[in-house]
Design an enzyme around this catalytic site. Structure first.
Site: not given
Ligand code: NVA
Ligand code: CP
Length: 306
Positions: A102, A129, A132, A223, A263, A291
């Site tokens: 990540r 993502h 997801q 989101d 998400c 997930r």
């Molecule tokens: N768009 C959000 C998704 C979190 C799962 C982010 O990147 O923070």
């Molecule tokens: N939706 C998602 O990826 O959640 P986290 O950021 O908690 O992993």
């Protein structure tokens, strides 16, 4: 499923329609307890951003398969002190069987994939993502029986989750509508790729009109308005994004059987109301659970069983 063995998942478009269908089928069987698979391998988690769902669902999935997980927290590994990616990638390759990353920059993920032979999984970047969206599709399929022909409307910022939804919906024969303020539209390269994939067979709509976007839609998806790394701009974004809030009033324009997905993590009262999150149309908790099932199917497909 041997077909994905050894591959990387950097973008959802790394998978074909048939491969996504097979992953969803396997995830459904795993969730129902119809198959019990074993995979004694080692998964590394290298997360430069916070995570609850992705971290825990990948870990539990791997443990349930009989494998092990190593948390490569950048605060306690040399990556946080600036060890080059091209060195880290080649070293981790010698210890691990698979690595979920990540991070911010998709290019960094691609460098890991270039220098490590083991499968690299995108566990979220600023661009995409994909894990997801596999869980999202599992949730939609559970509710509607199939994906093709459905309309999914995404409301909010046109970034990572929206991008993977654009590619995924195009691959699965779903109509996708992305409603954003004009300054927050998705990356044109992703939109172009989605259009190439669908080749006119399904709708790929960008709009700044949330009501038109939601009309007769089967899935409403939102989101956060300020993603990880954008927290400083959160207060300036709130008034701009307010018309895109998923609330009971907006939901009246959707199909009468429409479901709502998010998400997570959510900011209740911003992109979604408390009422909708806790309401009858919400499938958000199933989505979060999925997930784990989707990623277990993915891990087994990339690693094989033993
Ligand atoms: N768009 C959000 C998704 C979190 C799962 C982010 O990147 O923070
Ligand atoms: N939706 C998602 O990826 O959640 P986290 O950021 O908690 O992993």
């Amino acid at each position: 499923m041997k077909v994905l063995k050894g591959r990387d998942l950097l973008s959802l478009a790394d998978l074909s329609t048939e491969e996504i269908q097979q992953l969803l089928q396997l995830a459904t069987q795993l969730k129902a307890g119809q198959v019990h698979l074993h995979c004694n391998k080692r998964l590394g988690l290298l997360f430069y951003k916070a995570s609850t769902r992705t971290r825990v669902s990948f870990s539990v999935a791997m443990y349930q398969l009989g494998g092990q997980v190593i948390d490569l927290n950048p605060n306690v590994t040399q990556v946080g002190r600036g060890e080059p990616v091209i060195d880290t990638a080649r070293v981790l390759d010698r210890y691990l069987d698979i690595l979920a990353i990540r991070t911010f920059d998709q290019n960094q993920l691609e460098t890991f994939a270039e220098y490590a032979q083991i499968p690299i999984i995108n566990a979220l970047t600023d661009l995409e993502h994909p894990c997801q969206v596999l869980a999202d599709f599992l949730t939609v399929e559970e509710n509607f029986g199939s994906l093709a022909g459905l309309t999914l409307t995404y409301l909010g910022d046109g970034n990572n989750v929206a991008h993977s939804l654009l590619l995924g919906c195009a691959l699965m024969g779903m109509n996708i509508r992305v409603a954003t303020p004009l300054a927050y539209q998705p990356d044109p390269r992703i939109v172009e790729r989605a259009k190439q994939i669908t080749a006119g067979r399904t709708e790929v709509m960008l709009t700044d009109d949330p009501i038109a976007a939601v009309k007769d839609a089967h899935v409403l998806y939102t989101d956060v308005w300020a993603s990880m790394g954008q927290e400083d701009s959160a207060s300036t974004r709130i008034p701009v994004f307010q018309p895109y809030q998923v609330n009971e009033q907006l939901l009246t324009n959707a199909d009468s059987e429409a479901i709502v997905l998010h998400c997570l993590p959510a900011h209740r009262g911003e992109e979604i109301t408390n009422e909708v999150m806790e309401g009858a149309r919400s499938r958000i908790w199933d989505q979060a659970e999925n997930r784990m099932h989707a990623q277990k199917a993915l891990l087994v497909s990339l690693l094989g069983t033993d």
